[in-house]
Design a protein around this motif. Structure first.
Motif, mmCIF file in Angstrom:
data_model
loop_
_atom_site.group_PDB
_atom_site.id
_atom_site.type_symbol
_atom_site.label_atom_id
_atom_site.label_comp_id
_atom_site.label_asym_id
_atom_site.label_seq_id
_atom_site.Cartn_x
_atom_site.Cartn_y
_atom_site.Cartn_z
ATOM 1 N N SER A 89 0.852 -1.179 -0.070
ATOM 2 C CA SER A 89 0.121 0.176 0.067
ATOM 3 C C SER A 89 0.654 1.309 -0.024
ATOM 4 O O SER A 89 1.801 1.207 0.759
ATOM 5 N N THR A 91 0.975 5.619 -0.469
ATOM 6 C CA THR A 91 0.059 7.191 -0.298
ATOM 7 C C THR A 91 0.522 7.854 -1.391
ATOM 8 O O THR A 91 1.383 7.966 -2.097
ATOM 9 N N THR A 92 -0.515 8.744 -1.800
ATOM 10 C CA THR A 92 -0.381 9.750 -3.043
ATOM 11 C C THR A 92 0.893 10.754 -2.722
ATOM 12 O O THR A 92 1.456 10.913 -3.744
#
Length: 184
Positions: A89, A91-92
């Motif tokens: 995962s 994050t932007t």
């Protein structure tokens, strides 16, 4: 270069649908799909990390990514594809947009597979942690990638020795330009 995503007030998200193989093959002949890709890099060592793809198009050493869905921003699509293909995962705020690439490939996985594929690639980089690299390497999506080597670090000489495709080598040179030669 101006790069922005705009959402009009009152926007109603487009629900994604799944096309049959036959419908998707026809869609590929009507529209140019947009892919959102992530290239893991190590700036300090001038490495890019690639996985060996085993599905058309883009066979061989390649980065991670996939098709953008109608309801996603380019960043959301890249993060979703990276998670699906590596189980990591992101994050932007960790993504850096580095290229928009236009691919026209000689063949594709969908029937008829003897005609080309045309895609637009929105390409980001990310600096993964060592733990993320190990996890991604161990969890590459089995249908698309050969897990034998996992994510492999390449410098320019390594890319040349593996005869990678032109877009991979050109992106490497864009990310890590060779030093300028002094004349005379």
């Amino acid at each position: 270069m101006l790069v922005r995503s705009y959402t009009e007030s009152g926007y109603r998200p487009i629900p994604p649908i799944r096309l049959s193989d036959e419908e998707y093959a026809k869609a590929l002949q009507c529209f140019v799909p947009v892919c959102a890709d992530i290239v893991p890099i190590n700036s300090a060592n001038k490495f890019i990390y690639l996985a060996k793809r085993k599905t058309k198009p883009m066979l061989g050493w390649w980065w991670i990514g996939g098709r953008m869905m109608p309801h996603e921003t380019k960043e959301e699509a890249a993060i979703r594809s990276f998670k699906r293909e590596t189980d990591v995962s992101l994050t932007t705020d960790r993504l850096k947009l580095v290229a928009i690439l236009d691919y026209r490939c000689r063949d594709r996985a969908q029937m008829p597979d003897n005609i080309g594929a045309h895609m637009l690639g929105i390409t980001f980089t990310v600096e993964p942690t060592p733990e993320e690299l190990v996890h991604a390497s161990q969890n590459l999506e089995r249908k698309e990638y050969d897990r034998t080597n996992g994510l492999t670090a390449f410098d320019r000489a390594g890319l040349v020795s593996k005869w990678v495709s032109d877009p991979v080598l050109e992106l490497y040179d864009h990310l890590f330009p060779p030093p300028k030669q002094l004349c005379c």
